[in-house]
Scaffold this motif. Structure first.
Motif, PDB file in Angstrom:
ATOM      1  N   ALA A  64       1.124  -0.922  -0.376  1.00 20.73           N
ATOM      2  CA  ALA A  64      -0.175   0.395  -0.055  1.00 20.73           C
ATOM      3  C   ALA A  64       0.720   1.532  -0.086  1.00 20.73           C
ATOM      4  CB  ALA A  64      -1.266   0.124   1.176  1.00 20.73           C
ATOM      5  N   HIS A  65       1.779   0.809  -0.052  1.00 21.46           N
ATOM      6  CA  HIS A  65       2.604   2.407  -0.288  1.00 21.46           C
ATOM      7  C   HIS A  65       4.452   2.173  -1.190  1.00 21.46           C
ATOM      8  CE1 HIS A  65       4.199   6.557  -0.673  1.00 21.46           C
ATOM      9  NE2 HIS A  65       5.343   5.843   0.773  1.00 21.46           N
ATOM     10  N   CYS A  66       4.395   2.576  -2.623  1.00 20.40           N
ATOM     11  CA  CYS A  66       5.669   2.440  -3.275  1.00 20.40           C
ATOM     12  C   CYS A  66       5.783   2.789  -3.752  1.00 20.40           C
ATOM     13  CB  CYS A  66       5.842   0.833  -3.721  1.00 20.40           C
ATOM     14  SG  CYS A  66       6.345  -0.538  -4.668  1.00 20.40           S
ATOM     15  N   HIS A  67       6.715   3.615  -4.853  1.00 19.25           N
ATOM     16  CA  HIS A  67       7.574   3.738  -5.766  1.00 19.25           C
ATOM     17  C   HIS A  67       7.935   2.965  -6.668  1.00 19.25           C
ATOM     18  CE1 HIS A  67       6.223   6.766  -2.740  1.00 19.25           C
ATOM     19  NE2 HIS A  67       7.446   6.480  -1.882  1.00 19.25           N
ATOM     20  N   GLY A  68       7.433   2.461  -7.267  1.00 19.96           N
ATOM     21  CA  GLY A  68       8.201   1.437  -7.935  1.00 19.96           C
ATOM     22  C   GLY A  68       9.280   1.074  -9.065  1.00 19.96           C
ATOM     23  N   ILE A 212      -1.117  10.055   0.623  1.00 21.18           N
ATOM     24  CA  ILE A 212       0.140  11.227   0.925  1.00 21.18           C
ATOM     25  C   ILE A 212       0.760  10.648   1.770  1.00 21.18           C
ATOM     26  CG2 ILE A 212      -1.816  11.983   2.763  1.00 21.18           C
ATOM     27  CD1 ILE A 212      -0.779  15.021   2.036  1.00 21.18           C
ATOM     28  N   HIS A 213       2.279  11.619   1.864  1.00 24.55           N
ATOM     29  CA  HIS A 213       3.339  10.810   2.911  1.00 24.55           C
ATOM     30  C   HIS A 213       2.761  11.349   3.627  1.00 24.55           C
ATOM     31  CE1 HIS A 213       6.191  10.087  -0.596  1.00 24.55           C
ATOM     32  NE2 HIS A 213       6.011   8.663  -0.126  1.00 24.55           N
ATOM     33  N   VAL A 214       2.566  11.158   5.589  1.00 27.07           N
ATOM     34  CA  VAL A 214       2.433  12.143   6.430  1.00 27.07           C
ATOM     35  C   VAL A 214       3.386  12.048   7.752  1.00 27.07           C
ATOM     36  CG1 VAL A 214       0.044  12.369   8.669  1.00 27.07           C
ATOM     37  CG2 VAL A 214      -0.130  12.255   6.240  1.00 27.07           C
ATOM     38  N   ALA A 250       0.907   7.806   3.971  1.00 23.28           N
ATOM     39  CA  ALA A 250       2.212   6.291   4.270  1.00 23.28           C
ATOM     40  C   ALA A 250       3.125   6.596   5.945  1.00 23.28           C
ATOM     41  CB  ALA A 250       3.376   6.374   3.118  1.00 23.28           C
ATOM     42  N   HIS A 251       3.708   5.641   6.414  1.00 21.86           N
ATOM     43  CA  HIS A 251       4.453   6.750   7.364  1.00 21.86           C
ATOM     44  C   HIS A 251       3.892   6.429   8.512  1.00 21.86           C
ATOM     45  CE1 HIS A 251       7.746   5.666   4.541  1.00 21.86           C
ATOM     46  NE2 HIS A 251       6.972   6.705   4.100  1.00 21.86           N
ATOM     47  N   CYS A 252       3.260   7.615   8.879  1.00 19.62           N
ATOM     48  CA  CYS A 252       2.487   8.120  10.464  1.00 19.62           C
ATOM     49  C   CYS A 252       4.078   8.069  11.728  1.00 19.62           C
ATOM     50  CB  CYS A 252       0.914   7.565  10.193  1.00 19.62           C
ATOM     51  SG  CYS A 252      -0.121   8.131   9.121  1.00 19.62           S
ATOM     52  N   THR A 301       5.952  -0.810   1.408  1.00 17.67           N
ATOM     53  CA  THR A 301       7.139  -1.460   0.949  1.00 17.67           C
ATOM     54  C   THR A 301       8.296  -0.477   1.333  1.00 17.67           C
ATOM     55  OG1 THR A 301       7.530  -1.543  -1.546  1.00 17.67           O
ATOM     56  CG2 THR A 301       7.427  -3.678   0.214  1.00 17.67           C
ATOM     57  N   ASP A 302       7.297   1.446   0.487  1.00 17.75           N
ATOM     58  CA  ASP A 302       8.393   2.172  -0.056  1.00 17.75           C
ATOM     59  C   ASP A 302       9.228   2.152  -0.841  1.00 17.75           C
ATOM     60  OD1 ASP A 302       8.538   4.860   0.121  1.00 17.75           O
ATOM     61  OD2 ASP A 302       9.124   5.212   2.251  1.00 17.75           O
ATOM     62  N   GLY A 303       9.701   2.598  -1.279  1.00 18.05           N
ATOM     63  CA  GLY A 303      10.814   2.128  -2.633  1.00 18.05           C
ATOM     64  C   GLY A 303      11.693   1.780  -2.260  1.00 18.05           C
TER      65      GLY A 303
HETATM   66 ZN   LIG Z   1       7.687   7.657  -0.260  1.00 18.53          ZN
END
Ligand SMILES: [Zn+2]
Length: 432
Positions: A64-68, A212-214, A250-252, A301-303
């Motif tokens: 649910a959070h990636c920069h492929g 969004i990144h938060v 993302a993150h929180c 996973t994030d990027g």
């Molecule tokens: Zn990110």
């Protein structure tokens, strides 16, 4: 086409969302949906039958959070702190990326995801039409967006970005409805208030999800309060109207008690990125507190520059360890809760209630995990062995919308050797 998967252990879900483990039963797929789970004697007649040789069938993992396309930047800037990492290592390389590189990087990402059991991904990167094309052609399920950025309040910089964000949401079409367009705001710190409010306003009609990144770092969280009269990023987004549509953040890592209350009340989801947060030393997301506040929590996973892979089994494992270690309580974060975060919760966060579970009527987004390797014996408890013992390399089949996209090391929609050659070409040009 009707397909029967026989001789498997099935991690299914009942109508209340609880896992049920079926042993030695069958699962049938009718085109894109799960049509039957139960004993073979009661199963419908199918066109094809497959012997799964005792493998576990579980819902495909939801990243649910990636920069492929950042696969082309795998590991770049390792060892730097977040701000310096972004400014000195990442942005200079990203400036050189062309649309063709985005397609090549996305293909590599899809290969990695399919081989490690991910069926649905949230994609946040430049050139969304190029990413979307690859995700669509390779058969993945995905959300894509034009990244919302606005560096100047007076003059719109980057020019035309707002219109591009809206254009994608309005005009993106996928005949199979697998790849959907949504809004994305990079973050509070890279967007000005006018831009954020305009996105919230236009989304009153378009009603799509917002990514969004938060509160990834303490610095970002505290600087937001200085910029916005003491409001945290979540409180500021609520004030701007963003949380009126389904939002996933993302993150929180640094969200406060009031933020968690707002997120639960507004139905906003938190996406936990344990590897990335550890690698960049951002901190530990308060996952237990988020869950206690009834916030939906997914996993990403994030990027690959900050991870350095797209392995959701590794994220599950780390999430399960961190929640216990940080809370100093071994009873926190059951294997069932972690599995839900990595499947149905992520799908819900991203606006889809039709996937993330093995249940009749749901999308046939299914993976098979081999139980054949030494580290999978003895398998007393299926959810526990999947979270703590299974490796991504145990995935022997990945199916999206009822179509097998990966099986025993082979891809059905990707020429792996061709993609590797394309990656070498892109890398040569970008880094030389
Ligand atoms: Zn990110």
């Amino acid at each position: 086409m009707k397909l029967k998967l026989k001789n498997c252990i099935i991690l299914a879900t009942d109508e209340n969302g609880n896992f049920i483990v079926y042993k030695h039963e069958v699962l049938c797929v009718d085109n894109d949906k799960i049509s039957f789970i139960g004993p073979d004697s009661e199963a419908p007649v199918c066109d094809i039958e497959k012997d799964m040789k005792g493998a576990v069938l579980m819902p495909g993992l939801v990243n649910a959070h990636c920069h492929g396309p950042m696969t082309l930047l795998r590991g770049v800037g390792s060892g730097l702190a977040l701000q310096e990492w972004l400014e000195t290592a990442i942005f200079p390389v990203e400036d050189k990326l062309k649309p063709i590189d985005i397609e090549v990087g996305e293909k590599l990402a899809v290969m990695e995801m399919l081989a490690s059991g991910t069926t649905y991904v949230s994609e946040m990167y430049d050139f969304p039409y190029n990413s979307g094309k690859i995700l669509s052609e390779t058969g993945m399920r995905a959300n894509i967006s034009r990244v919302g950025l606005s560096f100047s309040e007076e003059t719109e910089i980057p020019k035309g970005r707002f219109d591009e964000c809206v254009e994608l949401v309005k005009n993106w079409k996928d005949p199979y409805d697998r790849v959907r367009a949504e809004f994305c705001l990079h973050s509070e710190y890279l967007t000005n208030e006018g831009f954020v409010r305009r996105i919230a306003e236009v989304n009153k009609d378009l009603k799509t999800t917002v990514n969004i990144h938060v509160s990834e770092t303490l610095r970002e969280h505290e600087e937001c309060k200085v910029r916005h009269n003491g409001l945290t990023p979540i409180q500021y987004l609520e004030k701007c109207g963003i949380l009126d549509n389904r939002t996933y953040a993302a993150h929180c890592v640094w969200v406060e008690e009031e933020d968690r209350r707002i997120m639960a009340a507004k139905g906003a989801s938190a996406i936990h990125n344990p590897s990335s947060n550890c690698k960049l030393a951002s901190g530990f997301a308060p996952v237990k507190d988020l869950m206690d506040a009834k916030v939906n929590v997914g996993i990403g996973t994030d990027g690959t520059a900050s991870n350095n892979n797209l392995n959701m089994f590794e994220e599950m494992h780390l999430a399960a360890l961190l929640i216990k270690c940080v809370g100093k309580d071994a009873t926190l974060g059951s294997a069932e809760e972690i599995l839900k975060m990595a499947t149905v919760n992520g799908a819900k966060a991203m606006g889809r209630d039709d996937t993330g579970e093995l249940r009749v009527g749901k999308k046939a987004d299914i993976i098979a995990v081999s139980m054949d390797k030494p580290h999978m014996f003895p398998a007393f408890d299926i959810p526990n062995i999947l979270v703590y013992s299974a490796q991504a390399s145990d995935v022997i089949m990945t199916m999206v919308d009822g179509k097998i996209l990966y099986e025993n090391g082979e891809y059905t929609t990707i020429d792996a050797e061709k993609v590797k050659a394309e990656v070498r070409e892109s890398i040569e040009r970008i880094y030389n």
